[in-house]
Design a protein around this motif. Structure first.
Motif, PDB file in Angstrom:
ATOM      1  N   GLY A  16      -2.350  -0.172   7.558  1.00  0.00           N
ATOM      2  CA  GLY A  16      -1.679   0.208   6.324  1.00  0.00           C
ATOM      3  C   GLY A  16      -2.499   1.226   5.562  1.00  0.00           C
ATOM      4  O   GLY A  16      -3.500   1.738   6.066  1.00  0.00           O
ATOM      5  N   CYS A  17      -2.052   1.475   4.357  1.00  0.00           N
ATOM      6  CA  CYS A  17      -2.713   2.486   3.533  1.00  0.00           C
ATOM      7  C   CYS A  17      -3.892   1.879   2.787  1.00  0.00           C
ATOM      8  O   CYS A  17      -4.103   0.670   2.804  1.00  0.00           O
ATOM      9  N   HIS A  18      -4.621   2.707   2.104  1.00  0.00           N
ATOM     10  CA  HIS A  18      -5.832   2.254   1.404  1.00  0.00           C
ATOM     11  C   HIS A  18      -5.532   1.271   0.295  1.00  0.00           C
ATOM     12  O   HIS A  18      -6.244   0.283   0.115  1.00  0.00           O
ATOM     13  N   CYS A  19      -4.455   1.488  -0.442  1.00  0.00           N
ATOM     14  CA  CYS A  19      -4.163   0.595  -1.571  1.00  0.00           C
ATOM     15  C   CYS A  19      -3.417  -0.661  -1.131  1.00  0.00           C
ATOM     16  O   CYS A  19      -3.291  -1.603  -1.908  1.00  0.00           O
ATOM     17  N   GLY A  20      -2.910  -0.681   0.083  1.00  0.00           N
ATOM     18  CA  GLY A  20      -2.301  -1.879   0.633  1.00  0.00           C
ATOM     19  C   GLY A  20      -0.818  -2.058   0.364  1.00  0.00           C
ATOM     20  O   GLY A  20      -0.241  -3.055   0.798  1.00  0.00           O
ATOM     21  N   VAL A  21      -0.213  -1.125  -0.322  1.00  0.00           N
ATOM     22  CA  VAL A  21       1.219  -1.238  -0.631  1.00  0.00           C
ATOM     23  C   VAL A  21       2.055  -1.125   0.639  1.00  0.00           C
ATOM     24  O   VAL A  21       3.097  -1.773   0.765  1.00  0.00           O
ATOM     25  N   ILE A  22       1.616  -0.300   1.570  1.00  0.00           N
ATOM     26  CA  ILE A  22       2.342  -0.099   2.829  1.00  0.00           C
ATOM     27  C   ILE A  22       1.559  -0.751   3.958  1.00  0.00           C
ATOM     28  O   ILE A  22       0.363  -0.493   4.128  1.00  0.00           O
ATOM     29  N   PHE A  80       2.867   9.458   4.236  1.00  0.00           N
ATOM     30  CA  PHE A  80       1.696   9.142   3.415  1.00  0.00           C
ATOM     31  C   PHE A  80       2.104   8.199   2.299  1.00  0.00           C
ATOM     32  O   PHE A  80       3.274   8.103   1.920  1.00  0.00           O
ATOM     33  N   CYS A  81       1.129   7.494   1.747  1.00  0.00           N
ATOM     34  CA  CYS A  81       1.386   6.600   0.624  1.00  0.00           C
ATOM     35  C   CYS A  81       1.397   7.413  -0.657  1.00  0.00           C
ATOM     36  O   CYS A  81       0.434   8.120  -0.942  1.00  0.00           O
ATOM     37  N   GLU A  82       2.463   7.304  -1.428  1.00  0.00           N
ATOM     38  CA  GLU A  82       2.522   8.129  -2.623  1.00  0.00           C
ATOM     39  C   GLU A  82       1.712   7.535  -3.769  1.00  0.00           C
ATOM     40  O   GLU A  82       1.579   8.153  -4.820  1.00  0.00           O
ATOM     41  N   ILE A  83       1.145   6.367  -3.565  1.00  0.00           N
ATOM     42  CA  ILE A  83       0.242   5.817  -4.584  1.00  0.00           C
ATOM     43  C   ILE A  83      -1.203   6.228  -4.294  1.00  0.00           C
ATOM     44  O   ILE A  83      -1.881   6.793  -5.138  1.00  0.00           O
ATOM     45  N   CYS A  84      -1.672   5.935  -3.087  1.00  0.00           N
ATOM     46  CA  CYS A  84      -3.089   6.195  -2.793  1.00  0.00           C
ATOM     47  C   CYS A  84      -3.308   7.456  -1.966  1.00  0.00           C
ATOM     48  O   CYS A  84      -4.449   7.897  -1.814  1.00  0.00           O
ATOM     49  N   GLY A  85      -2.255   8.032  -1.416  1.00  0.00           N
ATOM     50  CA  GLY A  85      -2.387   9.302  -0.721  1.00  0.00           C
ATOM     51  C   GLY A  85      -2.806   9.217   0.734  1.00  0.00           C
ATOM     52  O   GLY A  85      -2.965  10.249   1.384  1.00  0.00           O
TER      53      GLY A  85
END
Ligand SMILES: [Zn+2]
Ligand SMILES: [Zn+2]
Length: 143
Positions: A16-22, A80-85
């Motif tokens: 997943g992404c760095h912030c964990g949302v995805i 890409f994650c639109e929160i953490c990029g």
């Protein structure tokens, strides 16, 4: 799909992404990592990018949240994650594959690198840390 890693056949990879949302899951076989030094990868990620890949039927999202898809060329888009990029995913039009940045995986042990593309077009300061086989003729426009 070329360069499959037989040891990953049937194995589960989550990431997943760095912030964990995805969050997502891929079931092997995974393809060997291909390093890409094209100008799109340099501009978008800051340096060279690399990706393993999995058949799209073996890829699922585990969260409601989805990446934002950016059309980076006429033939592909990047997720890409639109929160953490975090730049996690790449898919080429009409290809049954999802390319996954190995760093997005929680555990990428067992993955190996097959080679690189677009090394010739990299600026003079690189490509860095590569002594890889050139696969420009194997992967047209990258995967
Ligand atoms: Zn995120
Ligand atoms: Zn590239």
């Amino acid at each position: 799909m070329n360069n499959l890693i037989s040891e990953t056949d049937g194995k589960t990879f989550e990431g997943g992404c760095h912030c964990g949302v995805i969050r997502f899951r891929a079931i092997g076989p995974l393809r060997q990592i291909l390093m890409c030094h094209c100008s799109d990868c340099l501009k978008i990620t800051g340096t060279s990018w690399g990706a393993t890949a999995v058949h799209q039927d073996d890829f699922t999202f585990l969260t409601e949240a989805r990446p934002r898809w950016y059309r980076s060329s006429e033939w592909a888009e990047r997720g890409f994650c639109e929160i953490c990029g975090s730049q996690m995913l790449y898919r080429r039009d009409n290809a049954p594959l999802v390319s996954i940045a190995p760093g997005a995986l929680d555990n990428s042990d067992g993955l190996t690198v097959s080679g690189q593309i677009f090394a010739d077009s990299h600026p003079a300061w690189g490509p860095l840390c590569t002594g890889l086989e050139d696969l420009d003729n194997t992967y047209p426009r990258g995967e």
